[in-house]
Design a protein around this motif. Structure first.
Motif, PDB file in Angstrom:
ATOM      1  N   LEU A  21       0.705  -1.297   0.023  1.00 60.53           N
ATOM      2  CA  LEU A  21       0.022   0.013  -0.146  1.00 60.53           C
ATOM      3  C   LEU A  21       0.836   1.261  -0.141  1.00 60.53           C
ATOM      4  O   LEU A  21       0.320   2.336  -0.626  1.00 60.53           O
ATOM      5  CB  LEU A  21      -0.857  -0.001   1.249  1.00 60.53           C
ATOM      6  N   LEU A  22       2.059   1.202   0.681  1.00 62.71           N
ATOM      7  CA  LEU A  22       2.893   2.232   0.847  1.00 62.71           C
ATOM      8  C   LEU A  22       3.431   2.545  -0.708  1.00 62.71           C
ATOM      9  O   LEU A  22       3.641   3.675  -1.225  1.00 62.71           O
ATOM     10  CB  LEU A  22       4.019   2.202   1.712  1.00 62.71           C
ATOM     11  N   GLY A  23       3.752   1.592  -1.464  1.00 64.65           N
ATOM     12  CA  GLY A  23       4.188   1.502  -2.856  1.00 64.65           C
ATOM     13  C   GLY A  23       3.226   2.319  -3.659  1.00 64.65           C
ATOM     14  O   GLY A  23       3.600   3.060  -4.601  1.00 64.65           O
ATOM     15  N   VAL A  24       1.811   2.133  -3.437  1.00 60.67           N
ATOM     16  CA  VAL A  24       0.749   2.815  -4.291  1.00 60.67           C
ATOM     17  C   VAL A  24       1.120   4.294  -4.018  1.00 60.67           C
ATOM     18  O   VAL A  24       0.974   5.107  -5.009  1.00 60.67           O
ATOM     19  CB  VAL A  24      -0.410   2.258  -4.004  1.00 60.67           C
ATOM     20  N   GLY A  25       0.979   4.676  -2.805  1.00 64.79           N
ATOM     21  CA  GLY A  25       0.990   6.165  -2.520  1.00 64.79           C
ATOM     22  C   GLY A  25       2.561   6.744  -3.014  1.00 64.79           C
ATOM     23  O   GLY A  25       2.137   7.869  -3.464  1.00 64.79           O
ATOM     24  N   ALA A  26       3.565   6.034  -2.705  1.00 65.56           N
ATOM     25  CA  ALA A  26       4.972   6.279  -3.419  1.00 65.56           C
ATOM     26  C   ALA A  26       4.789   6.683  -4.797  1.00 65.56           C
ATOM     27  O   ALA A  26       5.364   7.743  -5.358  1.00 65.56           O
ATOM     28  CB  ALA A  26       5.949   5.396  -3.120  1.00 65.56           C
ATOM     29  N   ALA A  27       4.267   5.831  -5.501  1.00 63.84           N
ATOM     30  CA  ALA A  27       3.651   6.038  -7.029  1.00 63.84           C
ATOM     31  C   ALA A  27       3.239   7.553  -7.108  1.00 63.84           C
ATOM     32  O   ALA A  27       3.774   8.247  -8.074  1.00 63.84           O
ATOM     33  CB  ALA A  27       3.328   5.182  -7.540  1.00 63.84           C
ATOM     34  N   GLY A  28       2.351   7.846  -6.564  1.00 65.17           N
ATOM     35  CA  GLY A  28       1.378   9.223  -6.616  1.00 65.17           C
ATOM     36  C   GLY A  28       2.426  10.120  -6.334  1.00 65.17           C
ATOM     37  O   GLY A  28       2.531  11.252  -6.979  1.00 65.17           O
ATOM     38  N   VAL A  29       3.387   9.975  -5.409  1.00 68.79           N
ATOM     39  CA  VAL A  29       4.391  11.209  -5.079  1.00 68.79           C
ATOM     40  C   VAL A  29       5.233  11.376  -6.173  1.00 68.79           C
ATOM     41  O   VAL A  29       5.293  12.364  -6.369  1.00 68.79           O
ATOM     42  CB  VAL A  29       5.066  10.841  -3.618  1.00 68.79           C
ATOM     43  N   ALA A  30       5.784  10.325  -6.725  1.00 66.31           N
ATOM     44  CA  ALA A  30       6.768  10.326  -7.946  1.00 66.31           C
ATOM     45  C   ALA A  30       6.212  10.778  -8.815  1.00 66.31           C
ATOM     46  O   ALA A  30       6.820  11.944  -9.576  1.00 66.31           O
ATOM     47  CB  ALA A  30       7.089   8.769  -8.241  1.00 66.31           C
ATOM     48  N   VAL A  31       4.750  10.526  -9.281  1.00 68.07           N
ATOM     49  CA  VAL A  31       4.296  11.086 -10.560  1.00 68.07           C
ATOM     50  C   VAL A  31       4.070  12.580 -10.218  1.00 68.07           C
ATOM     51  O   VAL A  31       4.280  13.546 -11.085  1.00 68.07           O
ATOM     52  CB  VAL A  31       2.947  10.590 -10.743  1.00 68.07           C
ATOM     53  N   ALA A  32       3.664  13.069  -8.896  1.00 78.22           N
ATOM     54  CA  ALA A  32       3.442  14.491  -8.709  1.00 78.22           C
ATOM     55  C   ALA A  32       4.791  15.250  -8.855  1.00 78.22           C
ATOM     56  O   ALA A  32       4.639  16.234  -9.457  1.00 78.22           O
ATOM     57  CB  ALA A  32       2.716  14.624  -7.163  1.00 78.22           C
TER      58      ALA A  32
ATOM     59  N   VAL B 161       5.925  -2.379  -6.323  1.00 76.53           N
ATOM     60  CA  VAL B 161       4.555  -1.873  -6.511  1.00 76.53           C
ATOM     61  C   VAL B 161       4.720  -0.577  -7.137  1.00 76.53           C
ATOM     62  O   VAL B 161       4.056  -0.111  -8.223  1.00 76.53           O
ATOM     63  CB  VAL B 161       3.797  -1.707  -5.126  1.00 76.53           C
ATOM     64  N   ALA B 162       5.395   0.455  -6.573  1.00 73.50           N
ATOM     65  CA  ALA B 162       5.565   1.931  -6.958  1.00 73.50           C
ATOM     66  C   ALA B 162       6.079   1.851  -8.519  1.00 73.50           C
ATOM     67  O   ALA B 162       5.694   2.437  -9.218  1.00 73.50           O
ATOM     68  CB  ALA B 162       6.466   2.624  -6.117  1.00 73.50           C
ATOM     69  N   SER B 163       7.197   1.080  -8.808  1.00 72.12           N
ATOM     70  CA  SER B 163       7.731   1.095 -10.164  1.00 72.12           C
ATOM     71  C   SER B 163       6.754   0.541 -10.998  1.00 72.12           C
ATOM     72  O   SER B 163       6.589   1.043 -12.145  1.00 72.12           O
ATOM     73  CB  SER B 163       8.943   0.170 -10.289  1.00 72.12           C
ATOM     74  N   THR B 164       6.130  -0.491 -10.784  1.00 65.91           N
ATOM     75  CA  THR B 164       5.048  -1.008 -11.799  1.00 65.91           C
ATOM     76  C   THR B 164       4.030  -0.125 -11.928  1.00 65.91           C
ATOM     77  O   THR B 164       3.535  -0.108 -13.235  1.00 65.91           O
ATOM     78  CB  THR B 164       4.469  -2.473 -10.967  1.00 65.91           C
ATOM     79  N   ILE B 165       3.525   0.700 -11.035  1.00 65.54           N
ATOM     80  CA  ILE B 165       2.438   1.222 -11.219  1.00 65.54           C
ATOM     81  C   ILE B 165       2.661   2.804 -11.933  1.00 65.54           C
ATOM     82  O   ILE B 165       2.061   3.050 -13.091  1.00 65.54           O
ATOM     83  CB  ILE B 165       1.994   1.955  -9.902  1.00 65.54           C
ATOM     84  N   VAL B 166       3.757   3.274 -11.943  1.00 65.40           N
ATOM     85  CA  VAL B 166       4.285   4.487 -12.508  1.00 65.40           C
ATOM     86  C   VAL B 166       4.628   3.839 -14.048  1.00 65.40           C
ATOM     87  O   VAL B 166       4.427   4.609 -14.954  1.00 65.40           O
ATOM     88  CB  VAL B 166       5.728   4.926 -11.796  1.00 65.40           C
ATOM     89  N   ARG B 167       5.295   2.714 -14.504  1.00 64.18           N
ATOM     90  CA  ARG B 167       5.468   2.222 -15.552  1.00 64.18           C
ATOM     91  C   ARG B 167       4.137   2.110 -16.487  1.00 64.18           C
ATOM     92  O   ARG B 167       4.223   2.590 -17.679  1.00 64.18           O
ATOM     93  CB  ARG B 167       6.394   0.901 -15.344  1.00 64.18           C
ATOM     94  N   ILE B 168       3.152   1.502 -15.815  1.00 59.16           N
ATOM     95  CA  ILE B 168       1.906   1.135 -16.427  1.00 59.16           C
ATOM     96  C   ILE B 168       1.137   2.220 -16.662  1.00 59.16           C
ATOM     97  O   ILE B 168       0.514   2.577 -17.892  1.00 59.16           O
ATOM     98  CB  ILE B 168       1.193  -0.029 -15.655  1.00 59.16           C
ATOM     99  N   LEU B 169       0.868   3.112 -15.594  1.00 58.17           N
ATOM    100  CA  LEU B 169      -0.007   4.224 -15.630  1.00 58.17           C
ATOM    101  C   LEU B 169       0.626   5.690 -16.251  1.00 58.17           C
ATOM    102  O   LEU B 169      -0.337   6.303 -16.914  1.00 58.17           O
ATOM    103  CB  LEU B 169      -0.607   4.497 -14.361  1.00 58.17           C
ATOM    104  N   PHE B 170       1.852   5.768 -15.832  1.00 56.39           N
ATOM    105  CA  PHE B 170       2.515   7.147 -16.363  1.00 56.39           C
ATOM    106  C   PHE B 170       3.494   6.652 -17.631  1.00 56.39           C
ATOM    107  O   PHE B 170       3.436   7.309 -18.544  1.00 56.39           O
ATOM    108  CB  PHE B 170       3.310   7.432 -15.260  1.00 56.39           C
ATOM    109  N   GLY B 171       4.243   5.787 -17.393  1.00 59.40           N
ATOM    110  CA  GLY B 171       5.036   5.143 -18.762  1.00 59.40           C
ATOM    111  C   GLY B 171       6.244   5.901 -18.838  1.00 59.40           C
ATOM    112  O   GLY B 171       7.039   5.452 -19.687  1.00 59.40           O
ATOM    113  N   TYR B 172       6.774   6.687 -17.618  1.00 58.46           N
ATOM    114  CA  TYR B 172       8.209   7.383 -17.664  1.00 58.46           C
ATOM    115  C   TYR B 172       8.686   7.304 -16.476  1.00 58.46           C
ATOM    116  O   TYR B 172       8.232   7.383 -15.466  1.00 58.46           O
ATOM    117  CB  TYR B 172       7.993   8.629 -18.484  1.00 58.46           C
ATOM    118  N   SER B 173      10.067   7.454 -16.594  1.00 58.11           N
ATOM    119  CA  SER B 173      10.810   7.786 -15.223  1.00 58.11           C
ATOM    120  C   SER B 173      11.309   9.164 -15.592  1.00 58.11           C
ATOM    121  O   SER B 173      10.862   9.980 -16.536  1.00 58.11           O
ATOM    122  CB  SER B 173      12.198   6.944 -15.133  1.00 58.11           C
TER     123      SER B 173
END
Length: 615
Positions: free
Chosen positions: A255-266, A425-437
């Protein structure tokens, strides 16, 4: 006579030295062991340079902000309020004027290690790398909310690239050298050789290969050991005490990984929004860093910890407990400060800043979890470590790097498992939904379709101009068909390219159509122009092989003429689909063989020095 002999002897020595260097150039190109040893030597040099740069930036922070010599700027301890008002602004102004002077001298766009390996076969400019490192030092010294890692990796990769080009290394070997240089710099910066090596594999090379294992790992270890010998720097952070991670907590780390993905995209989107806002303001380019510096000062007056890379602040928050709302506010301010720093034109990377953002997010998450279940308080530091790795992995795009960074710092495998879950979790979410580092997102905004450091530059290098045959048969449009038949009998050229009086292409004639019995009645009055077809089906010399193959596929033809340009339709040659496919396949095989270090990977014959089996 002695005076005459001395210059002659010196000339002979110079000649011998030149011959020796030439022999070294030729020998190292084919000597894998020599390349590994060279990476080790350069790793020591890179580690020393990184350590000196870090000490220099630390001294700038002490001088510019008046902080105690035994503290980091990002700790926010002892920062002079007066200097805080003008140092970021003044630093931004100096940086802006320096960038303006560089544009006046027409310095080329700086190519970073990822772009160099993806598009340019590892070729980087040492001068431009030194310039970027210099501007990164200015930015960091002025308190920009960024890290020095971009400057370190750029300089390390630039040095290795320059050396590899001097030794005339092959494309695949030069890419490995660039990877080793960046890895050595990161290993020295964080005193983490494994993290440095995998930073190279994941981010700079784009893959892990057995051939790249030794050069990159040796460079990382050499750099880290050199840095330790020079300054005895410890790991990025030290967390004391044992760790206990109950099995039931692993779901919370996901669950923390999900939130971390949001912080990264933001964080990545905030950088883009800041850049676009400043561009829309129509402020001069050279003034934007100064405006960014003024905004940083305003934020730092309230929260000095937003300044700098965050190295000291990470350790500070492992040693100190703040309240939930104080941590949440600092997280938001640090994110804004980092976005302002990058968006306004300060030089640096988000590596260290992402680690600090992740640490803060982990602390916020831990306090929220402890509010729901007080027993989670015992895992406070583990949540911080997992948050650090998850946010940084999602921003940087190097998950294993972050896992090894935490493992090298803690040596605890229970914590590492928790970090692996959050990072995955964080890397996978960002890769699938955002698509970029962050790096590939910046490439996307520049119009470069680069999703990683995988070598795609050879496709641009393999142009139609290099593939085409130049013996195209051209005929004037007013040439009679009977004369055309006589000039090109059956069994000769398969296709004729018809041109007008100005030499411009107007169509193609298939010689099988020219000798078709159905046109016998028209031989005495028809001309070549009457039989010409497909005037808009052609290629240009600048098109790459992928574009050419796509055009063959869409038109369903076997051969296309090559014209000099769309306006000047002079026939320069022709390309066949069969030859283009053959070259494309051969290049793919060659590139894969070079990556694996096996030149005979796709050979169907016996390997060198091998004997055929007895019947």
């Amino acid at each position: 006579m002695a005076l005459i002999a001395e210059p002659s002897r010196a000339i002979n020595w110079l000649r011998r030295a030149r011959l020796l260097l030439m022999a070294m150039q030729r020998g190292l190109r084919d000597a894998e062991l020599g390349q590994i040893l060279l990476c080790a030597v350069m790793g020591c040099f890179t580690g020393a340079v990184v350590d000196l740069l870090r000490e220099g930036v630390t001294w700038l922070h002490v001088f510019d902000f008046g902080i105690p010599a035994d503290h980091y700027l990002s700790e926010g301890v002892g920062v002079s309020q007066i200097r805080l008002l003008f140092v970021p602004l003044l630093g931004g102004l100096i940086l802006g004027l320096a960038a303006r002077a560089a544009r006046a001298k027409r310095l080329n766009e700086i190519v970073d290690p990822i772009e160099a390996n993806a598009l340019h076969g590892g070729r980087m400019s040492l001068r431009e790398s030194l310039w970027l490192t210099f501007t990164t030092v200015i930015s960091n010294g002025a308190g920009a909310s960024l890290g020095m890692e971009a400057g370190y990796s750029q300089l390390g990769a630039g040095l290795y690239s320059w050396l590899g080009r001097w030794f005339r290394l092959r494309r695949a070997d030069l890419r490995v050298f660039v990877t080793a240089g960046a890895a050595a710099a990161i290993a020295a910066a964080f005193n983490a050789p494994l993290a440095g090596a995998f930073y190279g594999y994941e981010l700079i090379l784009g893959s892990y290969t057995t051939k790249a294992l030794a050069p990159v790992m040796v460079a990382s270890v050499s750099a880290a050991l050199t840095q330790r010998a020079m300054s005895n720097m410890k790991a990025l952070f030290e967390v004391t005490g044992g760790f206990s991670v109950p099995s039931g907590s692993y779901l919370l780390f996901a669950l923390l990984g999900v939130g971390a993905a949001g912080v990264a995209v933001a964080a990545m989107q905030a950088v883009t929004w800041t850049e676009r806002s400043l561009r829309a303001s129509r402020l001069p380019d050279w003034l934007r860093p100064a405006i960014g510096g003024a905004l940083l000062s305003a934020l730092a007056l309230y929260a000095p910890q937003v300044l700098g890379s965050g190295h000291g602040a990470v350790q500070f928050h492992f040693d100190t407990r703040w309240s939930f709302w104080a941590l949440a506010l600092l997280l938001a301010l640090k994110l804004v400060a980092s976005a302002i720093s990058v968006g306004s034109g300060f030089r640096g990377g988000l590596f260290s800043s992402a680690l600090f953002l992740g640490t803060l997010f982990g602390a916020v998450f831990a306090q929220a979890a402890a509010f729901v279940s007080p027993g989670m308080e015992a895992q406070y530091n583990v949540f911080m470590l997992a948050g650090m790795g998850a946010v940084a992995a999602a921003v940087i795009g190097a998950p294993l790097t972050m896992v090894f960074l935490v493992l090298e710092a803690t040596g605890d495998f229970q914590v590492t498992v928790a970090v692996v879950i959050a990072v995955t979790v964080a890397s996978t979410i960002v890769r699938i939904l955002f698509g970029y580092s962050f790096a590939t997102w910046r490439f996307h905004l520049r119009g470069l379709s680069i999703r990683g450091a995988h070598d795609v530059g050879w496709i641009s290098d393999m142009t139609v101009g290099r593939l085409m045959r130049s013996d195209a048969k051209t005929v004037p449009e007013n040439l009679g068909l009977r004369a055309l038949r006589a000039a090109y009998p059956v069994g000769g050229a398969k296709r004729l390219y018809v041109v007008d009086g100005a030499g411009h292409y107007i169509g193609t004639i298939d010689t099988s159509d020219l000798h078709d019995v159905e046109i016998e009645d028209a031989l005495d009055w028809a001309v070549a122009g009457d039989l010409a077809e497909a005037p808009d089906q052609f290629l240009l010399p600048s098109e790459n092989i992928r574009s050419a193959l796509a055009r063959f596929d869409s038109l369903q033809v076997e051969t296309l003429p090559v014209l000099l340009s769309r306006s000047q339709k002079t026939v320069a040659g022709y390309v066949t689909e069969a030859y283009a496919l053959k070259r494309y396949s051969a290049e793919l095989e060659r590139m894969r063989s070079a990556e694996l270090g096996q030149r005979d990977l796709f050979s169907i014959g016996p390997l060198p020095n091998s004997k055929a089996p007895s019947p």
